[in-house]
Design an enzyme around this catalytic site. Structure first.
Site, short mmCIF file in Angstrom:
data_model
loop_
_atom_site.label_atom_id
_atom_site.label_comp_id
_atom_site.label_asym_id
_atom_site.label_seq_id
_atom_site.Cartn_x
_atom_site.Cartn_y
_atom_site.Cartn_z
N TYR A 82 0.83 -1.20 0.00
CA TYR A 82 0.00 0.00 0.00
C TYR A 82 0.87 1.26 0.00
O TYR A 82 1.85 1.33 0.74
CB TYR A 82 -0.90 0.02 1.24
CG TYR A 82 -2.20 -0.74 1.10
CD1 TYR A 82 -2.28 -1.93 0.36
CD2 TYR A 82 -3.36 -0.29 1.73
CE1 TYR A 82 -3.47 -2.62 0.25
CE2 TYR A 82 -4.55 -0.98 1.63
CZ TYR A 82 -4.61 -2.15 0.90
OH TYR A 82 -5.79 -2.84 0.79
N GLY A 94 -5.51 -2.75 6.57
CA GLY A 94 -6.09 -3.17 7.84
C GLY A 94 -5.10 -3.91 8.71
O GLY A 94 -4.38 -4.80 8.23
N ASP A 140 -5.48 -6.14 10.93
CA ASP A 140 -5.69 -7.59 11.02
C ASP A 140 -5.04 -8.31 9.83
O ASP A 140 -4.46 -9.38 9.99
CB ASP A 140 -7.18 -7.91 11.13
CG ASP A 140 -8.02 -7.23 10.05
OD1 ASP A 140 -7.54 -6.30 9.38
OD2 ASP A 140 -9.20 -7.64 9.88
N ASP A 151 -8.56 -14.91 5.48
CA ASP A 151 -9.18 -14.71 6.79
C ASP A 151 -10.69 -14.66 6.58
O ASP A 151 -11.23 -13.70 6.03
CB ASP A 151 -8.67 -13.43 7.43
CG ASP A 151 -9.08 -13.30 8.91
OD1 ASP A 151 -10.03 -14.00 9.32
OD2 ASP A 151 -8.46 -12.50 9.62
N THR A 156 -37.63 -18.24 2.23
CA THR A 156 -36.69 -17.14 1.96
C THR A 156 -35.50 -17.14 2.90
O THR A 156 -34.36 -16.92 2.48
CB THR A 156 -37.42 -15.79 2.06
OG1 THR A 156 -38.48 -15.78 1.10
CG2 THR A 156 -36.49 -14.63 1.79
#
Length: 282
Positions: free
Chosen positions: A110, A117, A119, A139, A199
């Site tokens: 990045y 993020g 995580d 993940d 549904t």
């Protein structure tokens, strides 16, 4: 002792360890976030403190927290930890790079490194410690994330898609007629049924199939086009989704229950090592 906490959207997981035991956790648990209410969090943290004292006659000396919540939540967590343990917790951020215990380098792709993020970054840190080869991390939680790291430690990028439960809540929350229909004719069906006759189950089966199809497509690409031999899978929905994958794809997978917490441990260990070195050189 070291306390590590991984804060998710609705629940938080914690582990206790030290430098000797590493990722062989001494104790572990989880609790509901409950809106980060003070009484609830102080009770949980005090229970950990009491357990450490009773079982090992020790105390928590370092705390690291993986948290994607906003700054207000982070300030609350700092306050709670200081009240209970008299320790200021560390909050990692994604950085430009990381060097593993074996000297292997992980490089963030990045441009704005902190935008990745935490995580995802911690999961890749753990992957870098687990293997010296190119690898991918999937993940599977509230969202399903995919990240790929090449044999030189370069992060090649990844994906973020909603997990099947998030897809379900989106359909039930944003499409009024579907939500109404889901409240009616809710008779249960055998788990072996592929097509639904109400549904609610149509949503559950359809979104689960969508998640499985994404994983099968991605794993096939990772292994055939990128020739990866290691695909690490983690997250709260990982075991369920793995069980539904085609048999020929499962052989490529390495399941790790607490990958983010493992990455958090290695991040903290690196951080503490740097601080010790800085003190020695000052």
């Amino acid at each position: 002792m070291i306390l590590l906490i991984d804060i998710g959207n609705s629940r938080s997981k914690w582990v206790l360890t030290n430098k000797v035991f590493g990722i062989n956790w001494q104790a572990s648990g989880q609790w509901s976030n409950q809106g980060f209410a003070e009484a609830h969090w102080l009770a949980q943290l005090n229970a950990i403190k009491d357990a450490v004292i009773q079982e090992s006659d020790a105390k928590v000396e370092a705390i690291a927290i993986s948290c994607v919540a906003n700054e207000d939540v982070w300030k609350l967590l700092q306050d709670y930890c200081e009240q209970v343990f008299a320790v200021l917790p560390l909050l990692p951020q994604s950085s430009r790079g990381y060097q593993s215990q074996q000297g292997r380098r992980l490089v963030n792709s990045y441009k704005v490194t902190e935008a990745l993020g935490i995580d995802r970054w911690l999961a890749m840190i753990a992957g870098t410690e687990l293997t010296a080869k190119a690898f991918a991390v999937i993940d599977a939680g509230t969202a399903i994330t995919l990240d790929v790291v090449d044999s030189n430690g370069q992060h090649l990028g990844g994906h973020i898609i909603p997990g099947h439960k998030l897809m379900q809540s989106s359909l039930l929350g944003d499409t009024g007629r579907i939500a109404w229909s889901a409240q009616h004719n809710r008779e249960s069906q055998p788990d072996s049924d592929w097509l639904a006759s109400n549904t609610q189950q149509a949503i559950e089966l359809g979104t689960l199939d969508a998640s499985v199809a994404y994983l099968e497509h991605s794993i096939d690409k990772l292994c055939t086009q990128l020739q990866l031999q290691t695909v690490i899978v983690t997250g709260g929905d990982a075991e369920q989704l793995i069980s539904l994958l085609k048999l020929n794809l499962k052989k490529h997978l390495k399941y790790q229950k607490d990958l983010v917490l493992q990455g958090l441990f290695y991040w903290l260990l690196s951080n503490l090592t740097k601080k010790t070195a800085d003190k020695a050189n000052s």
